[in-house]
Scaffold this motif. Sequence first.
Motif, PDB file in Angstrom:
ATOM      1  N   LYS A   2       0.848  -1.204   0.000  1.00 48.44           N
ATOM      2  CA  LYS A   2       0.000   0.000   0.000  1.00 48.44           C
ATOM      3  C   LYS A   2       0.882   1.252   0.000  1.00 48.44           C
ATOM      4  CE  LYS A   2      -3.695   2.513   0.729  1.00 48.44           C
ATOM      5  NZ  LYS A   2      -4.459   2.873  -0.439  1.00 48.44           N
ATOM      6  N   MET A   3       1.923   1.223   0.841  1.00 45.89           N
ATOM      7  CA  MET A   3       2.798   2.393   0.958  1.00 45.89           C
ATOM      8  C   MET A   3       3.479   2.686  -0.388  1.00 45.89           C
ATOM      9  SD  MET A   3       6.183   3.408   1.646  1.00 45.89           S
ATOM     10  CE  MET A   3       7.017   1.893   2.081  1.00 45.89           C
ATOM     11  N   VAL A  35       3.162   6.088  -2.549  1.00 45.00           N
ATOM     12  CA  VAL A  35       4.354   6.914  -2.815  1.00 45.00           C
ATOM     13  C   VAL A  35       4.685   6.879  -4.313  1.00 45.00           C
ATOM     14  CG1 VAL A  35       6.786   7.314  -2.242  1.00 45.00           C
ATOM     15  CG2 VAL A  35       5.225   6.469  -0.483  1.00 45.00           C
ATOM     16  N   GLY A  36       4.438   5.725  -4.941  1.00 42.90           N
ATOM     17  CA  GLY A  36       4.736   5.560  -6.365  1.00 42.90           C
ATOM     18  C   GLY A  36       3.919   6.482  -7.266  1.00 42.90           C
ATOM     19  N   ARG A  37       2.872   7.082  -6.731  1.00 42.84           N
ATOM     20  CA  ARG A  37       2.108   8.060  -7.532  1.00 42.84           C
ATOM     21  C   ARG A  37       2.877   9.379  -7.652  1.00 42.84           C
ATOM     22  NH1 ARG A  37      -3.103   7.262  -3.873  1.00 42.84           N
ATOM     23  NH2 ARG A  37      -3.485   5.086  -4.347  1.00 42.84           N
ATOM     24  N   ASP A  38       3.759   9.638  -6.681  1.00 39.07           N
ATOM     25  CA  ASP A  38       4.492  10.908  -6.649  1.00 39.07           C
ATOM     26  C   ASP A  38       5.944  10.792  -7.073  1.00 39.07           C
ATOM     27  OD1 ASP A  38       2.400  12.468  -5.793  1.00 39.07           O
ATOM     28  OD2 ASP A  38       2.751  12.043  -3.673  1.00 39.07           O
ATOM     29  N   VAL A  39       6.526   9.623  -6.846  1.00 35.22           N
ATOM     30  CA  VAL A  39       7.941   9.412  -7.193  1.00 35.22           C
ATOM     31  C   VAL A  39       7.997   8.133  -8.028  1.00 35.22           C
ATOM     32  CG1 VAL A  39      10.280   9.054  -6.278  1.00 35.22           C
ATOM     33  CG2 VAL A  39       8.642  10.416  -4.958  1.00 35.22           C
ATOM     34  N   PRO A  40       8.688   8.178  -9.183  1.00 37.95           N
ATOM     35  CA  PRO A  40       8.745   6.959 -10.006  1.00 37.95           C
ATOM     36  C   PRO A  40       9.307   5.781  -9.210  1.00 37.95           C
ATOM     37  CG  PRO A  40       9.771   8.835 -11.141  1.00 37.95           C
ATOM     38  CD  PRO A  40       9.423   9.301  -9.762  1.00 37.95           C
ATOM     39  N   ARG A  41       8.723   4.628  -9.433  1.00 38.01           N
ATOM     40  CA  ARG A  41       9.141   3.468  -8.630  1.00 38.01           C
ATOM     41  C   ARG A  41      10.600   3.101  -8.838  1.00 38.01           C
ATOM     42  NH1 ARG A  41       3.809  -0.195  -7.666  1.00 38.01           N
ATOM     43  NH2 ARG A  41       2.415   1.580  -7.703  1.00 38.01           N
ATOM     44  N   ASP A  42      11.130   3.391 -10.020  1.00 39.75           N
ATOM     45  CA  ASP A  42      12.553   3.068 -10.222  1.00 39.75           C
ATOM     46  C   ASP A  42      13.470   4.081  -9.537  1.00 39.75           C
ATOM     47  OD1 ASP A  42      12.174   5.198 -11.934  1.00 39.75           O
ATOM     48  OD2 ASP A  42      13.105   4.239 -13.676  1.00 39.75           O
ATOM     49  N   LYS A  43      12.882   5.040  -8.832  1.00 38.83           N
ATOM     50  CA  LYS A  43      13.674   5.988  -8.036  1.00 38.83           C
ATOM     51  C   LYS A  43      13.451   5.745  -6.540  1.00 38.83           C
ATOM     52  CE  LYS A  43      14.884   8.095 -11.793  1.00 38.83           C
ATOM     53  NZ  LYS A  43      16.121   7.621 -12.404  1.00 38.83           N
ATOM     54  N   LEU A  44      12.807   4.652  -6.207  1.00 42.20           N
ATOM     55  CA  LEU A  44      12.532   4.341  -4.798  1.00 42.20           C
ATOM     56  C   LEU A  44      13.309   3.092  -4.382  1.00 42.20           C
ATOM     57  CD1 LEU A  44       8.644   4.850  -4.732  1.00 42.20           C
ATOM     58  CD2 LEU A  44      10.387   6.381  -3.752  1.00 42.20           C
TER      59      LEU A  44
END
Length: 298
Positions: A190-191, A195-204
């Motif tokens: 869920k988290m 968060v993936g809506r605001d920051v690209p997942r490949d940057k997390l």
Amino acid sequence: MNLPQHVRLVEVGPRDGLQNEKQPISVADKVRLVDDLSAAGLGYIEVGSFVSPKWVPQMAGSAEVFAQIARKPGVTYAALAPNLRGFEAALESKVEEVAVFAAASEAFSQKNINCSIAESLERFVPVLDAAKQRGVRVRGYVSCVLGCPYEGAVAPEQVASVARELFAMGCYEVSLGDTIGVGTAGATRKMFEVVGRDVPRDKLAGHFHDTYGQAVANVYASLLEGISVFDSSVAGLGGCPYAKGATGNVASEDMLYLLNGLGIDTGIDLDKLIAAGRRICQVLGRDNGSRVAKARQA
Ligand SMILES: CC(C)(COP(=O)([O-])OP(=O)([O-])OC[C@H]1O[C@@H](n2cnc3c(N)ncnc32)[C@H](O)[C@@H]1OP(=O)([O-])[O-])[C@@H](O)C(=O)NCCC(=O)NCCSC(=O)C[C@@](C)(O)CC(=O)[O-]
């Protein structure tokens, strides 16, 4: 969802792992740990912190450690820097990358870095500016993404707002830390979804502590969400000086065992990694937090 083909491990044992140890650890032992880890094939090692020695005494010798490690070509040796002073000290030690660290909870931010979340972000701006001028990449951390030792539950939206700020100010990657290891696979997914809506997942990146024994499950849940960078600590070393009772990170050995089983190649030698973990546990006189290392010993 397909699992990522490639996963990058960020070894935080020498920093997150050792920062909480009460007993003195010699520079030579810290250097040996870092060199053992690079020899095992780790490509990214967080070696130390340039923070106030009054706040985290164990990291006081970080400059000496950086001066003595055998830098292996292709390996990134990084350090934490909470402010401009820490950044300048890191550069003097020829640190290749720095990390700034914020929190998703106000209370933790105060306990850890003695300022509010907003103040911490303001403090990072000159660090990011200086880093840009000097061509140094900066990683960002957010602590308490799945719970806070002082405030309890933390909303994913609050995590997203801090992660978004760090990314917008120039952090190339934002590592999301379950500082006290309370997260579950469901909460993790869920988290990352929020968060993936605001920051690209490949940057997390995912940074899981194992207090409740959920860290490997949370890594797997993150992989299902398309996350492909994970922080881990050899032998599961660690805890957090400002999160009483929290245990170490997911053990690098256990993480690697999971990835190997999924056919995800990391180029890391599990046997050498286990040996590195055993050696530092002997030095510290502490139990090995890696289940894989224990199983291999039996
Ligand atoms: C941020 C501060 C400095 C603010 O601390 P402060 O007291 O608000 O700031 P200050 O500017 O008044 O400085 C206090 C003292 O520290 C000195 N100082 C100031 N800056 C530096 C520096 N860079 N290097 C060395 N010394 C420094 C400064 O000179 C002064 O010395 P004094 O005059 O008292 O002798 C302090 O709170 C601090 O150092 N905190 C570090 C906390 C820390 O390292 N926590 C662990 C890492 S975060 C973590 O583990 C979580 C993570 C990343 O793994 C993810 C997760 O799991 O959640």
